[in-house]
Motif scaffolding. Sequence first.
Motif, PDB file in Angstrom:
ATOM      1  N   THR A 158       0.823  -1.209   0.000  1.00 39.74           N
ATOM      2  CA  THR A 158       0.000   0.000   0.000  1.00 39.74           C
ATOM      3  C   THR A 158       0.858   1.260   0.000  1.00 39.74           C
ATOM      4  OG1 THR A 158      -1.693  -1.213   1.231  1.00 39.74           O
ATOM      5  CG2 THR A 158      -1.892   1.167   1.169  1.00 39.74           C
ATOM      6  N   ARG A 159       1.897   1.281   0.823  1.00 35.42           N
ATOM      7  CA  ARG A 159       2.731   2.490   0.946  1.00 35.42           C
ATOM      8  C   ARG A 159       3.759   2.609  -0.171  1.00 35.42           C
ATOM      9  NH1 ARG A 159       3.717   6.352   1.838  1.00 35.42           N
ATOM     10  NH2 ARG A 159       5.363   6.667   3.361  1.00 35.42           N
ATOM     11  N   THR A 169      -2.956   4.944   4.283  1.00 32.94           N
ATOM     12  CA  THR A 169      -2.717   3.540   4.596  1.00 32.94           C
ATOM     13  C   THR A 169      -3.336   3.174   5.943  1.00 32.94           C
ATOM     14  OG1 THR A 169      -0.650   3.571   3.338  1.00 32.94           O
ATOM     15  CG2 THR A 169      -0.928   1.785   4.923  1.00 32.94           C
TER      16      THR A 169
END
Length: 229
Positions: A158-159, A169
């Motif tokens: 996600t990051r 996030t």
Amino acid sequence: MSPLQMPMLPTGAEAEADLVRRAISGDVQAVRAIIRTHNQRLYRLVRAVIRSNADAEDVLQEAYLSAFSNLNRFAGDASLSTWLSRIALNAALARLRAQKRLKRAAPARPSTDADILPFPGSLPTADPERIMAQRQLLSLVEEATDALPETFRLVFVTRVIEGLSVEETASLLDIPIATVKSRLHRARRLIRSRLEERIGPVMTDAFPFAGTRCDRLMETVIARLGLTK
């Protein structure tokens, strides 16, 4: 036309709301636009949980069906991207739980899903040697990512891969910001460690200069020297 008479252009939120309204009404172009816009992110998020290309596609398809069937429930409190991501993540986690139940009930069978997910971007097509080297590196990155524990893997994808902010996030995964930072730090250390263990054999093929590239340079030198073949 004076500045006061200039028509107001729709904001991102307004354009998104219009797209949602059109999709709810059955506008197929709006549905396609939503899928094209969010497909890459949702696929990567689902695959971070499932770790299988084929299963991830299947889960994402089901997530889209669920999302578009319930699109009238999208209230706009969060962005459409966040709303879709939560649906996709929940679908992936549900599939993972189902897979774990099946594994407990039956012997595991080896995975045949050997496709490479080119998440860092498209590969060049002109140089077969470089394509092979890049595919090897991509495969190592995928392998290292897949090897992360699930909690770290979700934060990393996600990051780092999707580029969401720490706040986004934390909201998506429903965890504190401090937890996002600590898990990302740990994920990076684990990936770095795994890559360092495996990178040696691959790096022997790095910076390839053979095949087509080598032949091209050789013929150019011969021609510039005025030598006969």
